[in-house]
Scaffold this motif. Sequence first.
Motif, mmCIF file in Angstrom:
data_model
loop_
_atom_site.group_PDB
_atom_site.id
_atom_site.type_symbol
_atom_site.label_atom_id
_atom_site.label_comp_id
_atom_site.label_asym_id
_atom_site.label_seq_id
_atom_site.Cartn_x
_atom_site.Cartn_y
_atom_site.Cartn_z
ATOM 1 N N THR A 190 -32.350 13.218 1.199
ATOM 2 C CA THR A 190 -32.338 12.152 2.209
ATOM 3 C C THR A 190 -33.668 11.425 2.387
ATOM 4 O OG1 THR A 190 -32.699 13.875 3.878
ATOM 5 C CG2 THR A 190 -30.433 13.160 3.514
ATOM 6 N N SER A 191 -34.730 11.875 1.692
ATOM 7 C CA SER A 191 -36.026 11.191 1.788
ATOM 8 C C SER A 191 -36.385 10.430 0.517
ATOM 9 C CB SER A 191 -37.146 12.194 2.099
ATOM 10 O OG SER A 191 -36.941 12.810 3.349
ATOM 11 N N LEU A 192 -35.594 10.571 -0.524
ATOM 12 C CA LEU A 192 -35.869 9.915 -1.806
ATOM 13 C C LEU A 192 -35.863 8.401 -1.628
ATOM 14 C CD1 LEU A 192 -36.338 10.638 -4.792
ATOM 15 C CD2 LEU A 192 -33.867 10.422 -5.134
ATOM 16 N N GLU A 193 -36.924 7.726 -2.123
ATOM 17 C CA GLU A 193 -37.089 6.300 -1.840
ATOM 18 C C GLU A 193 -36.799 5.386 -3.030
ATOM 19 O OE1 GLU A 193 -41.016 5.952 -0.271
ATOM 20 O OE2 GLU A 193 -40.478 6.837 1.662
ATOM 21 N N THR A 194 -37.398 5.652 -4.163
ATOM 22 C CA THR A 194 -37.175 4.809 -5.344
ATOM 23 C C THR A 194 -37.021 5.700 -6.569
ATOM 24 O OG1 THR A 194 -39.535 4.572 -5.859
ATOM 25 C CG2 THR A 194 -38.551 2.932 -4.382
ATOM 26 N N ILE A 195 -36.254 5.214 -7.548
ATOM 27 C CA ILE A 195 -36.122 5.952 -8.799
ATOM 28 C C ILE A 195 -36.116 4.977 -9.973
ATOM 29 C CG2 ILE A 195 -35.027 8.067 -8.011
ATOM 30 C CD1 ILE A 195 -32.328 6.838 -8.570
ATOM 31 N N LYS A 196 -36.815 5.367 -11.049
ATOM 32 C CA LYS A 196 -36.819 4.620 -12.302
ATOM 33 C C LYS A 196 -36.402 5.580 -13.410
ATOM 34 C CE LYS A 196 -40.474 1.340 -11.067
ATOM 35 N NZ LYS A 196 -41.796 0.779 -11.459
ATOM 36 N N SER A 230 -34.393 17.900 1.063
ATOM 37 C CA SER A 230 -34.411 16.833 2.070
ATOM 38 C C SER A 230 -35.758 16.143 2.233
ATOM 39 C CB SER A 230 -33.942 17.375 3.422
ATOM 40 O OG SER A 230 -34.725 18.498 3.795
ATOM 41 N N ASP A 231 -36.871 16.787 1.798
ATOM 42 C CA ASP A 231 -38.195 16.166 1.892
ATOM 43 C C ASP A 231 -38.648 15.515 0.582
ATOM 44 O OD1 ASP A 231 -38.406 16.849 4.512
ATOM 45 O OD2 ASP A 231 -40.028 18.303 4.279
ATOM 46 N N LEU A 232 -37.807 15.569 -0.417
ATOM 47 C CA LEU A 232 -38.178 15.030 -1.727
ATOM 48 C C LEU A 232 -38.240 13.497 -1.668
ATOM 49 C CD1 LEU A 232 -38.776 15.776 -4.683
ATOM 50 C CD2 LEU A 232 -36.319 15.556 -5.142
#
Length: 311
Positions: free
Chosen positions: A115-121, A92-94
């Motif tokens: 639930t903390s993941l913001e952007t992914i490439k 949850s803090d990732l």
Amino acid sequence: MMAEAHEADDDIFVYMGGDQVVPNDVVRVRIDRSVNMIPTRAFYHRSRLIDVEFHDGIEIIEEVAFFYCCSLISVKLFGVREIKWRAFSNCSDLINVKFVDKLETIEQGAFQDCTSLETIKMPSIRIIRQFAFINCEQLTDIEFGEELETLQRYAFNDCQHLRRVSMPLKDGMIEDNAFAFCPNLTTVALVGGIHNTIASLHLESWRNEMKDEINIINRVLPNTRAARKTAEIQQWIGSVILRIDHYKNEHRILLKEATTLLELALWKAKIDEKEEKGHVEGMKAKRLKLDIQSERNERRITSGASIVIKN
């Protein structure tokens, strides 16, 4: 200083793989170079774990390997090719996951409830299974590479803050409801060779129409219900592919016509060249004939002048 460095190293747990048991209160981990796979449940429910140092020899992360590592903040998956079922689920803090150009497959629920993941490439990803990123509610931006082949249903379901997705143009790539209940998804950008294809079209009007066709989705999505956004994207992809195929075919026809005209022009130029050459050679022959005749006449006159007639 050396004592502090030694103390810092003592705080890092070196994971050697195999049957090694990871302490429940582990905070920092370094994966030994001998390890090429993180096995099932290796770090399961290590809720105090905040940092893992991977290396580029790790190829597979097995099922629930980091399940419920709720203090884990960031991971860099240098050499990983495959992430299995729920490997990072409920972290949850990732906030940040760095993928490089080796990752090919993300299995079902691998990042569910991060639930903390913001952007992914994901520049090399080929397959993303269902529910892979379900309920990643802080996720805002996704960038795929040209290799993406399959995005299964509900892969990004209920990503409430998702705004932008960059993807290649491939028909049948996105399954139904892949972006279900993503109410803020308003922008889709295309990656890959499509832009070079459009730039190479023969007529400016074609290029402008294609750019407009591509931008349609970004005018439609803001007014589309969350449950319908995936369907709109699917239809738009099909429409863009049909239009670009049409103009590519028209482009080929024009090129063929231009090639035919060029061949005719070259053929005519060769004929004209031959005719001109024949004309020049004819003039030379005629001039030569006149020169020969003139020379003969001159010889007769000269010869006649030297003859003496006796009485």
